[in-house]
Design an enzyme around this catalytic site. Structure first.
Site, PDB file in Angstrom:
ATOM      1  N   LYS A 212       0.749  -1.061   0.102  1.00  0.00           N
ATOM      2  CA  LYS A 212       0.036   0.002  -0.035  1.00  0.00           C
ATOM      3  C   LYS A 212       1.099   1.361  -0.030  1.00  0.00           C
ATOM      4  CE  LYS A 212      -4.445   1.427   1.324  1.00  0.00           C
ATOM      5  NZ  LYS A 212      -5.792   0.910   1.657  1.00  0.00           N
TER       6      LYS A 212
ATOM      7  N   LYS B 116      -4.840 -14.486 -13.808  1.00  0.00           N
ATOM      8  CA  LYS B 116      -5.531 -14.927 -12.588  1.00  0.00           C
ATOM      9  C   LYS B 116      -6.909 -14.209 -12.309  1.00  0.00           C
ATOM     10  CE  LYS B 116      -5.064 -14.633  -7.659  1.00  0.00           C
ATOM     11  NZ  LYS B 116      -6.106 -13.906  -7.081  1.00  0.00           N
TER      12      LYS B 116
ATOM     13  N   LYS C 243     -11.341 -10.559  -8.158  1.00  0.00           N
ATOM     14  CA  LYS C 243     -12.309  -9.535  -8.562  1.00  0.00           C
ATOM     15  C   LYS C 243     -11.693  -8.133  -8.858  1.00  0.00           C
ATOM     16  CE  LYS C 243     -12.737  -8.972  -3.485  1.00  0.00           C
ATOM     17  NZ  LYS C 243     -11.826 -10.006  -3.179  1.00  0.00           N
TER      18      LYS C 243
HETATM   19  P1  ADP Z   1      -9.777 -11.799  -5.216  1.00  0.00           P
HETATM   20  O1  ADP Z   1      -8.292 -12.196  -5.928  1.00  0.00           O
HETATM   21  O2  ADP Z   1     -10.581 -12.086  -6.134  1.00  0.00           O
HETATM   22  O3  ADP Z   1      -9.630 -10.546  -4.574  1.00  0.00           O
HETATM   23  P2  ADP Z   1      -9.139 -13.022  -2.757  1.00  0.00           P
HETATM   24  O4  ADP Z   1      -7.957 -12.374  -2.680  1.00  0.00           O
HETATM   25  O5  ADP Z   1     -10.336 -12.579  -1.984  1.00  0.00           O
HETATM   26  O6  ADP Z   1      -9.528 -13.115  -4.523  1.00  0.00           O
HETATM   27  O7  ADP Z   1      -9.062 -14.652  -2.449  1.00  0.00           O
HETATM   28  C1  ADP Z   1     -10.051 -15.366  -1.488  1.00  0.00           C
HETATM   29  C2  ADP Z   1      -9.290 -16.791  -1.468  1.00  0.00           C
HETATM   30  O8  ADP Z   1      -9.550 -17.182  -2.866  1.00  0.00           O
HETATM   31  C3  ADP Z   1      -7.781 -16.939  -1.348  1.00  0.00           C
HETATM   32  O9  ADP Z   1      -7.748 -18.044  -0.398  1.00  0.00           O
HETATM   33  C4  ADP Z   1      -7.518 -17.069  -2.636  1.00  0.00           C
HETATM   34  O10 ADP Z   1      -6.058 -17.876  -2.584  1.00  0.00           O
HETATM   35  C5  ADP Z   1      -8.309 -17.723  -3.129  1.00  0.00           C
HETATM   36  N1  ADP Z   1      -8.271 -17.373  -4.704  1.00  0.00           N
HETATM   37  C6  ADP Z   1      -8.738 -16.128  -5.331  1.00  0.00           C
HETATM   38  N2  ADP Z   1      -8.641 -16.143  -6.738  1.00  0.00           N
HETATM   39  C7  ADP Z   1      -7.959 -17.423  -7.072  1.00  0.00           C
HETATM   40  C8  ADP Z   1      -7.636 -18.003  -8.362  1.00  0.00           C
HETATM   41  N3  ADP Z   1      -7.920 -17.417  -9.485  1.00  0.00           N
HETATM   42  N4  ADP Z   1      -7.352 -19.191  -8.368  1.00  0.00           N
HETATM   43  C9  ADP Z   1      -7.101 -19.736  -7.236  1.00  0.00           C
HETATM   44  N5  ADP Z   1      -7.559 -19.468  -6.100  1.00  0.00           N
HETATM   45  C10 ADP Z   1      -7.873 -18.142  -5.888  1.00  0.00           C
END
Ligand code: ADP
Ligand code: TRP
Length: 313
Positions: free
Chosen positions: A113, A192, A195
């Site tokens: 950040k 990847k 969101k």
């Molecule tokens: P985002 O990248 O959408 O913000 P988060 O960081 O909130 O997702 O991830 C929540 C959980 O989901 C974590 O444990 C993360 O490792 C898993 N996760 C998120 N995106 C993926 C992905 N594309 N493939 C596998 N696991 C994922």
């Protein structure tokens, strides 16, 4: 034999996508029964970024619904809200008094950040000690997390060691468990799925929303087989079956996309139905019951901690 204690936390952050399901939720469902498991909704952690109270409330409700819908049984897992157990923030304070500012400055979440030129609030700075408190207060043995959270479990170990050194053996060393059932799930653009990239396929979307997201997958018109579609498909269906499908439909992108949308729909439909049947009062009841069970353990630990630091008279 006594089962080991497992605890994980989810930041309630809104709608889940297929990547979250395959990468985090599904692996959790497959292992939680082997442990004395706790699933915590990290609502106080979410205040480091979320300022809209309606949204916070909505996200908490949603997180519980999601986990129950995918198969987490609240009778077998203690599902609770972090904010319901005030001892977490109390212990976080005590742990903050054990560590130094330069030590906390090494945390990735904070460093990233600051590197982006953004102003971090003090909550974000102390975030690792609240997470350490979440873990240490229940004598947790294993902490299932994504790779990005590994450093936070290391912080919990360090905090435990520092406390134990000063006050005597009090906290157990937790181990991280990196959930690795699937590699990174790619999104509609091949990066990847996340969101923050706007490339997601929603887990609990309607049939149409899923279809729309699948149709938006970027395909490379040079190849005969659309790689980005295949890369997602192979994670949700038997690979030999889909290899045959892609072989017999070379160049027919619409056919394979329709098949993917249908396969996602069959996976999601029963979970979506279950989710729709969970009412607000079900969620409140689950959290109340979970908090009672968690509180008892947290309070027992805090009694010892308060004595050790000298505030219990
Ligand atoms: P985002 O990248 O959408 O913000 P988060 O960081 O909130 O997702 O991830 C929540 C959980 O989901 C974590 O444990 C993360 O490792 C898993 N996760 C998120 N995106 C993926 C992905 N594309 N493939 C596998 N696991 C994922
Ligand atoms: N920081 C974690 C995340 O963003 C959530 C979390 C909070 C957590 N407390 C925890 C995870 C304790 C495991 C254990 O994903």
């Amino acid at each position: 034999m006594q089962k080991k204690r497992l605890l994980t936390g989810v930041q309630p952050s809104g709608a889940l996508h297929i990547g979250n399901y395959l990468g985090a939720l599904k692996p959790f469902v497959s292992i939680y029964g082997e442990y004395e498991s706790m699933l915590m909704v990290a609502d106080y952690h979410s205040l480091t970024t979320l300022k809209d109270s309606g949204q916070v409330r909505e996200n908490i409700m949603s997180a519980v619904r999601d986990y129950v819908a995918i198969g987490v049984d609240p009778k077998r897992v203690i599902i609770f809200q972090q904010s319901a157990i005030q001892a977490h923030t109390e212990l976080a304070w005590i742990l903050e008094c054990q560590v130094t500012v330069p030590f906390l400055m090494q945390a990735h979440a904070y460093k990233d950040k600051v590197a982006k030129g953004l102003e971090a609030n003090a909550g974000l700075f102390c975030y690792p000690m609240l997470m350490a408190a979440d873990i240490l207060i229940y004598d947790t043995d294993v902490v299932p997390i994504g790779q990005d959270q590994k450093q936070h479990v290391e912080y919990a170990r360090e905090a435990a060691a520092k406390f134990n050194k000063v006050y005597g053996d009090t906290f157990k060393d937790p181990e991280e468990m990196i959930l690795r059932d699937v590699a990174t799930v790619p999104g509609t653009d091949g990066q990847k799925m996340s969101k923050s990239y706007g490339n997601t396929i929603p887990l609990f979307g309607t049939k149409n929303e899923i279809l729309k997201a699948v149709m938006s997958i970027i395909t490379d018109s040079k190849g005969e087989s659309p790689e980005n579609v295949y890369a997602i498909h192979r994670l949700i269906k038997d690979e030999t079956e889909i290899a045959a499908l892609y072989k017999s439909n070379k160049g027919k992108y619409k056919v394979v996309k329709d098949a993917l949308a249908e396969d996602i729909e069959s996976l999601v439909a029963p979970m979506r139905e279950k989710r729709d049947s969970i009412t607000d009062s079900d969620v409140v009841r689950i959290l109340k019951d979970g908090a009672e069970r968690a509180r008892e353990q947290a309070e027992a630990k805090m009694k010892v901690v308060r004595e050790r630091v000298g505030v219990a008279l």
